[in-house]
Design a protein around this motif. Structure first.
Motif, mmCIF file in Angstrom:
data_model
loop_
_atom_site.group_PDB
_atom_site.id
_atom_site.type_symbol
_atom_site.label_atom_id
_atom_site.label_comp_id
_atom_site.label_asym_id
_atom_site.label_seq_id
_atom_site.Cartn_x
_atom_site.Cartn_y
_atom_site.Cartn_z
ATOM 1 N N PHE A 77 33.291 32.437 34.444
ATOM 2 C CA PHE A 77 33.080 31.521 35.558
ATOM 3 C C PHE A 77 32.905 32.293 36.864
ATOM 4 O O PHE A 77 31.855 32.287 37.471
ATOM 5 C CB PHE A 77 34.261 30.552 35.639
ATOM 6 N N PHE A 78 33.946 32.986 37.285
ATOM 7 C CA PHE A 78 33.872 33.775 38.513
ATOM 8 C C PHE A 78 35.097 34.684 38.604
ATOM 9 O O PHE A 78 36.029 34.583 37.800
ATOM 10 C CB PHE A 78 33.803 32.869 39.750
ATOM 11 N N ASP A 79 35.099 35.564 39.572
ATOM 12 C CA ASP A 79 36.239 36.440 39.834
ATOM 13 C C ASP A 79 37.077 35.852 40.955
ATOM 14 O O ASP A 79 36.618 35.740 42.095
ATOM 15 C CB ASP A 79 35.776 37.848 40.230
ATOM 16 N N LYS A 129 40.813 41.550 41.785
ATOM 17 C CA LYS A 129 39.909 40.585 41.162
ATOM 18 C C LYS A 129 40.474 40.136 39.823
ATOM 19 O O LYS A 129 40.905 40.951 39.009
ATOM 20 C CB LYS A 129 38.521 41.193 40.973
ATOM 21 N N HIS A 143 38.356 30.488 51.700
ATOM 22 C CA HIS A 143 37.027 30.346 51.090
ATOM 23 C C HIS A 143 36.099 29.430 51.887
ATOM 24 O O HIS A 143 34.884 29.460 51.707
ATOM 25 C CB HIS A 143 37.165 29.804 49.664
#
Length: 327
Positions: A99-101, A108, A243
């Motif tokens: 999916f993502f880090d 990470k 974010h």
């Protein structure tokens, strides 16, 4: 507060539901534990009976704090909504869909979508332990996993319902096509999706489908992560690791500010804040069952709950929608 049944189930949720992503801390610049717990207590004290969380929120921390916050409360009067299917601890052994880090303490952490039967059973046991309860009111797949057949995921949910570990099952971020495939195995209670004044894509397909099939829609990000509160334009300093610094860049901020300035008089007439006006508008949209509202402290939780203390006339809704059409 108002309460609505979720889809074709007997599960009744508060229309404003406490969204517990931010209290997990990760991706939101952190949060104080006592503030988080007080936010949950304040929600419960003001008629919000439903709390939505996920193992991924704070890598288990959000669920743990909820478990601590509801200790000693009447569990039968609280609806716990959580999720499964995002794995970050390496227990998937490389399986699933990357999916993502994510980041924690500058490191990470690879996150995978993984919704196999074995993983679901494992995650539910972990969530029950963190939440300090023996059942979950609504268990939701967090994100679709392209490596696991939808039928396998639904079969696992059916088993958990039969075992009494979950009352009902739903999904999150599913398309209409994925809903149709899932419903061949298990009638889903709901789909949790992103929806706001600035993001109304579900009105084209998912909302009509849900109305036709008596399926609930749970909305997340109705405030676009705080942008629609108007506070960003007055206090635009976000922490470096927040974010939202990148997230807000997708919007024409000048147009958003102009829109908020135009609708703010309606909020003032109601003795409400912009946030409450935005939440109330969202609860009145067709097909929307429940609206998640995040709160990092008691004050925000109380403000969210009071968004149901006033109504909007058709004339006011028409004015807001006309202004939205200009965005």
């Amino acid at each position: 507060m108002e309460y609505r049944k979720l889809g074709n189930t007997d599960l009744e949720l508060s229309v404003i539901t406490h969204g517990a992503f931010a209290i997990g801390g990760n991706m939101w610049g952190g949060n104080e534990k006592q503030d988080s717990i007080h936010s949950i207590h304040a929600s419960l004290d003001h008629g919000v009976t439903s709390i939505d969380t996920a193992p991924f929120y704070g890598f288990g921390l959000s669920e743990e704090m909820i478990g601590e916050a509801i200790k000693g409360k009447d569990r039968s009067k609280i609806q716990l909504l959580t999720k499964f299917g995002l794995v970050w601890d390496g227990s998937n052994n490389g399986k699933g869909e990357f999916f993502f880090d994510a980041e924690e303490d500058g490191k990470k952490i690879p996150v995978y979508k993984f919704a196999s039967k074995e993983n679901i059973i494992k995650e539910v046991e972990e969530s029950l332990k963190r939440l300090k309860t023996d059942y979950i009111d609504l268990l939701q797949l967090h994100w679709p996993d392209s490596t696991t057949p939808i039928g396998e995921t639904m079969e696992a949910l059916e088993i958990l319902i039969q075992q009494g570990k979950i009352r009902t099952a739903g999904v999150s971020n599913y398309s209409v096509e994925q809903m149709e495939e899932a419903n061949k195995t298990l009638k889903l209670a709901s789909n949790q999706v992103s929806y706001s004044m600035l993001n109304r894509a579900i009105e084209n397909d998912l909302a009509p489908y849900s109305l036709e099939n008596n399926s609930g829609i749970i909305v997340y990000s109705p405030m676009e992560r705080g942008l629609l509160t108007g506070k960003y334009f007055k206090e635009s300093q976000l922490k470096e690791n927040d974010h939202r610094n990148g997230y807000f860049s997708q919007f024409d901020l000048h147009k958003v500010k102009t829109f908020l300035d135009k609708i703010e008089p309606i909020a003032q007439e109601k003795g409400a804040t912009l946030s409450q006006l935005v939440l109330r508008w969202t609860t009145l949209q067709p097909a929307i069952t429940v609206v998640l509202a995040g709160a990092r402290n008691a004050q925000q939780a109380i403000e969210n709950a009071k968004a149901l203390s006033f109504d909007l006339s058709q004339e006011e809704l028409n004015f807001i929608n006309a202004e939205l059409a200009q965005l």
